[in-house]
Design a protein around this motif. Structure first.
Motif, PDB file in Angstrom:
ATOM      1  N   PRO A  52       5.944   7.384  -8.731  1.00 26.67           N
ATOM      2  CA  PRO A  52       5.734   6.719  -7.444  1.00 26.67           C
ATOM      3  C   PRO A  52       4.697   5.597  -7.559  1.00 26.67           C
ATOM      4  O   PRO A  52       3.876   5.579  -8.475  1.00 26.67           O
ATOM      5  CB  PRO A  52       5.230   7.840  -6.543  1.00 26.67           C
ATOM      6  CG  PRO A  52       4.625   8.829  -7.469  1.00 26.67           C
ATOM      7  CD  PRO A  52       5.407   8.754  -8.739  1.00 26.67           C
ATOM      8  N   TYR A  53       4.740   4.698  -6.590  1.00 29.62           N
ATOM      9  CA  TYR A  53       3.818   3.563  -6.594  1.00 29.62           C
ATOM     10  C   TYR A  53       2.358   4.014  -6.458  1.00 29.62           C
ATOM     11  O   TYR A  53       1.460   3.339  -6.936  1.00 29.62           O
ATOM     12  CB  TYR A  53       4.187   2.586  -5.470  1.00 29.62           C
ATOM     13  CG  TYR A  53       3.336   1.345  -5.454  1.00 29.62           C
ATOM     14  CD1 TYR A  53       3.409   0.411  -6.496  1.00 29.62           C
ATOM     15  CD2 TYR A  53       2.445   1.111  -4.424  1.00 29.62           C
ATOM     16  CE1 TYR A  53       2.621  -0.713  -6.495  1.00 29.62           C
ATOM     17  CE2 TYR A  53       1.658  -0.024  -4.414  1.00 29.62           C
ATOM     18  CZ  TYR A  53       1.747  -0.926  -5.444  1.00 29.62           C
ATOM     19  OH  TYR A  53       0.954  -2.051  -5.446  1.00 29.62           O
ATOM     20  N   SER A  54       2.118   5.167  -5.866  1.00 30.76           N
ATOM     21  CA  SER A  54       0.735   5.649  -5.725  1.00 30.76           C
ATOM     22  C   SER A  54       0.114   5.968  -7.085  1.00 30.76           C
ATOM     23  O   SER A  54      -1.094   6.136  -7.195  1.00 30.76           O
ATOM     24  CB  SER A  54       0.664   6.869  -4.811  1.00 30.76           C
ATOM     25  OG  SER A  54       1.497   7.896  -5.284  1.00 30.76           O
ATOM     26  N   CYS A  55       0.922   6.034  -8.126  1.00 25.79           N
ATOM     27  CA  CYS A  55       0.403   6.258  -9.478  1.00 25.79           C
ATOM     28  C   CYS A  55       0.035   4.953 -10.181  1.00 25.79           C
ATOM     29  O   CYS A  55      -0.438   4.967 -11.317  1.00 25.79           O
ATOM     30  CB  CYS A  55       1.438   7.008 -10.323  1.00 25.79           C
ATOM     31  SG  CYS A  55       1.518   8.762  -9.942  1.00 25.79           S
ATOM     32  N   CYS A  56       0.271   3.832  -9.528  1.00 23.09           N
ATOM     33  CA  CYS A  56      -0.089   2.537 -10.105  1.00 23.09           C
ATOM     34  C   CYS A  56      -1.530   2.207  -9.752  1.00 23.09           C
ATOM     35  O   CYS A  56      -1.997   2.503  -8.658  1.00 23.09           O
ATOM     36  CB  CYS A  56       0.841   1.448  -9.570  1.00 23.09           C
ATOM     37  SG  CYS A  56       2.567   1.722  -9.996  1.00 23.09           S
ATOM     38  N   ARG A  57      -2.224   1.577 -10.669  1.00 21.25           N
ATOM     39  CA  ARG A  57      -3.638   1.247 -10.445  1.00 21.25           C
ATOM     40  C   ARG A  57      -3.854   0.307  -9.281  1.00 21.25           C
ATOM     41  O   ARG A  57      -4.881   0.342  -8.631  1.00 21.25           O
ATOM     42  CB  ARG A  57      -4.240   0.630 -11.711  1.00 21.25           C
ATOM     43  CG  ARG A  57      -4.475   1.630 -12.781  1.00 21.25           C
ATOM     44  CD  ARG A  57      -5.207   1.002 -13.933  1.00 21.25           C
ATOM     45  NE  ARG A  57      -5.533   2.035 -14.905  1.00 21.25           N
ATOM     46  CZ  ARG A  57      -6.371   1.856 -15.888  1.00 21.25           C
ATOM     47  NH1 ARG A  57      -6.970   0.703 -16.040  1.00 21.25           N
ATOM     48  NH2 ARG A  57      -6.614   2.820 -16.726  1.00 21.25           N
ATOM     49  N   GLU A  58      -2.890  -0.531  -8.994  1.00 22.52           N
ATOM     50  CA  GLU A  58      -3.040  -1.497  -7.905  1.00 22.52           C
ATOM     51  C   GLU A  58      -2.794  -0.884  -6.525  1.00 22.52           C
ATOM     52  O   GLU A  58      -3.085  -1.494  -5.508  1.00 22.52           O
ATOM     53  CB  GLU A  58      -2.096  -2.686  -8.111  1.00 22.52           C
ATOM     54  CG  GLU A  58      -0.639  -2.286  -8.035  1.00 22.52           C
ATOM     55  CD  GLU A  58       0.302  -3.393  -8.476  1.00 22.52           C
ATOM     56  OE1 GLU A  58       1.324  -3.570  -7.817  1.00 22.52           O
ATOM     57  OE2 GLU A  58      -0.006  -4.063  -9.466  1.00 22.52           O
ATOM     58  N   ALA A  59      -2.296   0.336  -6.470  1.00 18.98           N
ATOM     59  CA  ALA A  59      -2.024   0.997  -5.190  1.00 18.98           C
ATOM     60  C   ALA A  59      -3.326   1.368  -4.498  1.00 18.98           C
ATOM     61  O   ALA A  59      -4.280   1.823  -5.129  1.00 18.98           O
ATOM     62  CB  ALA A  59      -1.176   2.241  -5.412  1.00 18.98           C
ATOM     63  N   THR A  60      -3.352   1.167  -3.189  1.00 22.99           N
ATOM     64  CA  THR A  60      -4.499   1.549  -2.374  1.00 22.99           C
ATOM     65  C   THR A  60      -3.998   2.431  -1.234  1.00 22.99           C
ATOM     66  O   THR A  60      -2.796   2.581  -1.034  1.00 22.99           O
ATOM     67  CB  THR A  60      -5.208   0.312  -1.784  1.00 22.99           C
ATOM     68  OG1 THR A  60      -4.310  -0.339  -0.879  1.00 22.99           O
ATOM     69  CG2 THR A  60      -5.662  -0.649  -2.871  1.00 22.99           C
ATOM     70  N   LEU A  61      -4.926   2.974  -0.477  1.00 26.59           N
ATOM     71  CA  LEU A  61      -4.542   3.817   0.653  1.00 26.59           C
ATOM     72  C   LEU A  61      -3.810   3.012   1.726  1.00 26.59           C
ATOM     73  O   LEU A  61      -3.061   3.567   2.512  1.00 26.59           O
ATOM     74  CB  LEU A  61      -5.773   4.504   1.251  1.00 26.59           C
ATOM     75  CG  LEU A  61      -6.434   5.559   0.364  1.00 26.59           C
ATOM     76  CD1 LEU A  61      -7.720   6.069   0.995  1.00 26.59           C
ATOM     77  CD2 LEU A  61      -5.480   6.715   0.089  1.00 26.59           C
ATOM     78  N   ASP A  62      -4.013   1.711   1.742  1.00 30.61           N
ATOM     79  CA  ASP A  62      -3.359   0.858   2.734  1.00 30.61           C
ATOM     80  C   ASP A  62      -1.956   0.423   2.328  1.00 30.61           C
ATOM     81  O   ASP A  62      -1.102   0.214   3.181  1.00 30.61           O
ATOM     82  CB  ASP A  62      -4.209  -0.394   2.997  1.00 30.61           C
ATOM     83  CG  ASP A  62      -5.551  -0.055   3.615  1.00 30.61           C
ATOM     84  OD1 ASP A  62      -5.613   0.922   4.380  1.00 30.61           O
ATOM     85  OD2 ASP A  62      -6.530  -0.761   3.318  1.00 30.61           O
ATOM     86  N   ASN A  63      -1.695   0.269   1.021  1.00 29.69           N
ATOM     87  CA  ASN A  63      -0.409  -0.308   0.612  1.00 29.69           C
ATOM     88  C   ASN A  63       0.504   0.627  -0.176  1.00 29.69           C
ATOM     89  O   ASN A  63       1.600   0.238  -0.555  1.00 29.69           O
ATOM     90  CB  ASN A  63      -0.648  -1.581  -0.200  1.00 29.69           C
ATOM     91  CG  ASN A  63      -1.191  -1.320  -1.595  1.00 29.69           C
ATOM     92  OD1 ASN A  63      -1.452  -0.187  -1.980  1.00 29.69           O
ATOM     93  ND2 ASN A  63      -1.374  -2.385  -2.353  1.00 29.69           N
ATOM     94  N   TYR A  64       0.094   1.852  -0.442  1.00 30.26           N
ATOM     95  CA  TYR A  64       0.892   2.688  -1.352  1.00 30.26           C
ATOM     96  C   TYR A  64       2.260   3.081  -0.809  1.00 30.26           C
ATOM     97  O   TYR A  64       3.176   3.337  -1.569  1.00 30.26           O
ATOM     98  CB  TYR A  64       0.113   3.939  -1.774  1.00 30.26           C
ATOM     99  CG  TYR A  64       0.097   5.064  -0.781  1.00 30.26           C
ATOM    100  CD1 TYR A  64       1.101   6.031  -0.788  1.00 30.26           C
ATOM    101  CD2 TYR A  64      -0.907   5.174   0.160  1.00 30.26           C
ATOM    102  CE1 TYR A  64       1.088   7.077   0.130  1.00 30.26           C
ATOM    103  CE2 TYR A  64      -0.930   6.213   1.058  1.00 30.26           C
ATOM    104  CZ  TYR A  64       0.072   7.165   1.048  1.00 30.26           C
ATOM    105  OH  TYR A  64       0.060   8.191   1.943  1.00 30.26           O
ATOM    106  N   LYS A  65       2.433   3.104   0.508  1.00 25.20           N
ATOM    107  CA  LYS A  65       3.726   3.527   1.053  1.00 25.20           C
ATOM    108  C   LYS A  65       4.806   2.469   0.880  1.00 25.20           C
ATOM    109  O   LYS A  65       5.987   2.803   0.804  1.00 25.20           O
ATOM    110  CB  LYS A  65       3.597   3.885   2.532  1.00 25.20           C
ATOM    111  CG  LYS A  65       2.896   5.198   2.758  1.00 25.20           C
ATOM    112  CD  LYS A  65       2.963   5.616   4.206  1.00 25.20           C
ATOM    113  CE  LYS A  65       2.301   6.956   4.393  1.00 25.20           C
ATOM    114  NZ  LYS A  65       2.371   7.426   5.772  1.00 25.20           N
TER     115      LYS A  65
END
Length: 167
Positions: free
Chosen positions: A64-77
Motif C-alpha cells: 500500500p501507499y502508506s508503506c512509501c516514505r513520501e506518504a503522510t497522514l494527510d495524503n496516504y489514502k
C-alpha cells in the motif's frame, strides 16, 4: 501482530479501524508490515491479508501507499507512486518492519521508564512511611492527653480555682 495484520484491507476506502490503525502505524513508526519489505516477498502476500486477496481494490500494487516514505497522514489514502507500490524501489519504501520498530522503541525508552518507575516507587514508599509515622504520633499524643494520671494532661491549660468571696 500477524493475526491483526491479516485483517488489513488497504488504503483506498478502508473505513475499518484495523486498516486505519495499521496505516497510521506505518506512517508514524516509519515501518511497513510485520517484517521488512523485500522486492521478492512482503507480509501482505505471505500472510494472505485481505489487501492481497482483494486484487480489484489494490490493482497492480504489491504494497500500500502508506508503506512509501513520501506518504503522510494527510495524503496516504489517495496518493500513488508506482515506483514504490509496485516496483518497491528501496529508497522509496519504508525500510523496516513494524515488529522491529516496536522492539527499537521499547529498547530506546526502557532505561527512562525504569528510572521513572524507581522514582515513583521510592516516592510512594516515603509517603506510606510518613503516613505511618504521623498516625503513630497522633495516636501517641491522643493517648497521652486523655490519660488522667499523665502529668502532662493539664500542662499549658491552667484551671482557675474558684475565688473565695471576701467577707
Amino acid at each position: 501482530m500477524s493475526q491483526i495484520f491479516q485483517r488489513y484491507n488497504g488504503i483506498q476506502g478502508a473505513d475499518d479501524t484495523v486498516s486505519q490503525g495499521l496505516n497510521t502505524l506505518f506512517i508514524v513508526m516509519d515501518c511497513c508490515g510485520v517484517s521488512p519489505v523485500s522486492p521478492f516477498a512482503n507480509d501482505f502476500q505471505l500472510l494472505r491479508t485481505n489487501y492481497w486477496i482483494n486484487v480489484g481494490m489494490r490493482g497492480p500494487n504489491t504494497i500500500p501507499y502508506s508503506c512509501c516514505r513520501e506518504a503522510t497522514l494527510d495524503n496516504y489514502k489517495f496518493g500513488q507512486n508506482l515506483a514504490c507500490t509496485v516496483a518497491q524501489q528501496a529508497p522509496l519504501v519504508r525500510p523496516r518492519g513494524c515488529y522491529e520498530a516496536f522492539r527499537q522503541l521499547a529498547t530506546d525508552v526502557s532505561t527512562g521508564a525504569i528510572v521513572i518507575l524507581v522514582i515513583v516507587m521510592v516516592t510512594e514508599l516515603l509517603a506510606v512511611m510518613s503516613a505511618i509515622i504521623m498516625v503513630r504520633a497522633i495516636d501517641r499524643e491522643k493517648n497521652n492527653t486523655l490519660d488522667p494520671s499523665n502529668p502532662k494532661m493539664y500542662r499549658g491549660r491552667e484551671i482557675p480555682l474558684p475565688d473565695s468571696k471576701p467577707r
